[in-house]
Design a protein around this motif. Structure first.
Motif, mmCIF file in Angstrom:
data_model
loop_
_atom_site.group_PDB
_atom_site.id
_atom_site.type_symbol
_atom_site.label_atom_id
_atom_site.label_comp_id
_atom_site.label_asym_id
_atom_site.label_seq_id
_atom_site.Cartn_x
_atom_site.Cartn_y
_atom_site.Cartn_z
ATOM 1 N N ARG A 1 0.836 -1.209 0.000
ATOM 2 C CA ARG A 1 0.000 0.000 0.000
ATOM 3 C C ARG A 1 0.867 1.254 0.000
ATOM 4 O O ARG A 1 0.626 2.200 -0.744
ATOM 5 C CB ARG A 1 -0.920 0.000 1.220
ATOM 6 C CG ARG A 1 -1.837 1.230 1.282
ATOM 7 C CD ARG A 1 -2.512 1.370 2.612
ATOM 8 N NE ARG A 1 -1.498 1.557 3.648
ATOM 9 C CZ ARG A 1 -1.693 1.291 4.921
ATOM 10 N NH1 ARG A 1 -2.842 0.840 5.352
ATOM 11 N NH2 ARG A 1 -0.722 1.475 5.795
ATOM 12 N N ASP A 2 1.922 1.249 0.813
ATOM 13 C CA ASP A 2 2.814 2.401 0.888
ATOM 14 C C ASP A 2 3.518 2.636 -0.447
ATOM 15 O O ASP A 2 3.697 3.781 -0.874
ATOM 16 C CB ASP A 2 3.833 2.227 2.010
ATOM 17 C CG ASP A 2 3.199 2.286 3.398
ATOM 18 O OD1 ASP A 2 2.026 2.715 3.507
ATOM 19 O OD2 ASP A 2 3.881 1.892 4.372
ATOM 20 N N ALA A 3 3.914 1.561 -1.119
ATOM 21 C CA ALA A 3 4.564 1.694 -2.425
ATOM 22 C C ALA A 3 3.593 2.282 -3.440
ATOM 23 O O ALA A 3 3.962 3.155 -4.231
ATOM 24 C CB ALA A 3 5.077 0.337 -2.895
ATOM 25 N N ALA A 4 2.356 1.832 -3.425
ATOM 26 C CA ALA A 4 1.347 2.360 -4.351
ATOM 27 C C ALA A 4 1.080 3.828 -4.047
ATOM 28 O O ALA A 4 0.990 4.661 -4.963
ATOM 29 C CB ALA A 4 0.062 1.551 -4.245
ATOM 30 N N ASN A 5 0.946 4.181 -2.785
ATOM 31 C CA ASN A 5 0.714 5.575 -2.407
ATOM 32 C C ASN A 5 1.874 6.455 -2.853
ATOM 33 O O ASN A 5 1.664 7.564 -3.353
ATOM 34 C CB ASN A 5 0.504 5.708 -0.901
ATOM 35 C CG ASN A 5 -0.847 5.214 -0.444
ATOM 36 O OD1 ASN A 5 -1.772 5.103 -1.250
ATOM 37 N ND2 ASN A 5 -0.964 4.903 0.836
ATOM 38 N N SER A 6 3.085 5.968 -2.684
ATOM 39 C CA SER A 6 4.275 6.729 -3.072
ATOM 40 C C SER A 6 4.303 6.933 -4.577
ATOM 41 O O SER A 6 4.627 8.022 -5.066
ATOM 42 C CB SER A 6 5.527 5.981 -2.613
ATOM 43 O OG SER A 6 6.686 6.642 -3.054
ATOM 44 N N PHE B 1 1.719 6.996 -6.729
ATOM 45 C CA PHE B 1 0.647 7.856 -7.210
ATOM 46 C C PHE B 1 0.735 9.289 -6.686
ATOM 47 O O PHE B 1 0.105 10.184 -7.235
ATOM 48 C CB PHE B 1 -0.721 7.256 -6.884
ATOM 49 C CG PHE B 1 -1.033 6.058 -7.746
ATOM 50 C CD1 PHE B 1 -1.260 6.210 -9.108
ATOM 51 C CD2 PHE B 1 -1.057 4.783 -7.198
ATOM 52 C CE1 PHE B 1 -1.524 5.113 -9.897
ATOM 53 C CE2 PHE B 1 -1.331 3.685 -8.008
ATOM 54 C CZ PHE B 1 -1.570 3.843 -9.356
ATOM 55 N N LYS B 2 1.537 9.521 -5.658
ATOM 56 C CA LYS B 2 1.721 10.882 -5.142
ATOM 57 C C LYS B 2 2.768 11.651 -5.963
ATOM 58 O O LYS B 2 2.847 12.850 -5.895
ATOM 59 C CB LYS B 2 2.146 10.863 -3.671
ATOM 60 C CG LYS B 2 0.995 10.534 -2.758
ATOM 61 C CD LYS B 2 1.443 10.592 -1.316
ATOM 62 C CE LYS B 2 0.300 10.236 -0.392
ATOM 63 N NZ LYS B 2 0.709 10.230 1.007
ATOM 64 N N SER B 3 3.571 10.931 -6.726
ATOM 65 C CA SER B 3 4.650 11.563 -7.512
ATOM 66 C C SER B 3 4.126 12.390 -8.636
ATOM 67 O O SER B 3 3.190 12.275 -9.250
ATOM 68 C CB SER B 3 5.585 10.492 -8.066
ATOM 69 O OG SER B 3 6.170 9.789 -7.007
#
Length: 63
Positions: free
Chosen positions: A54-59, A61-63
């Protein structure tokens, strides 16, 4: 020489939350504690993997 009891397959250890523990021996209780500790470790590992995903996906998509 093995006894008849040794030839029978052992009943799989299982535990139901909230079940009456008064009829279990100390050995049975110890087996259940071991079983539950293993299950807790498995659940914690799964949560850690999901959190990392989840953290990798959030990181990403926030870029």
């Amino acid at each position: 020489m093995p006894t008849e009891d040794d030839d029978r397959p052992r009943k799989k250890i299982s535990h139901e939350i909230g079940q009456d523990l008064s009829l279990l021996s100390v050995e049975e209780l110890t087996e259940r504690v071991t079983l539950l500790k293993s299950e807790i470790a498995r659940l914690e590992e799964a949560a850690t993997r999901k959190r990392a995903s989840r953290d990798a996906a959030n990181s990403f998509f926030k870029s």
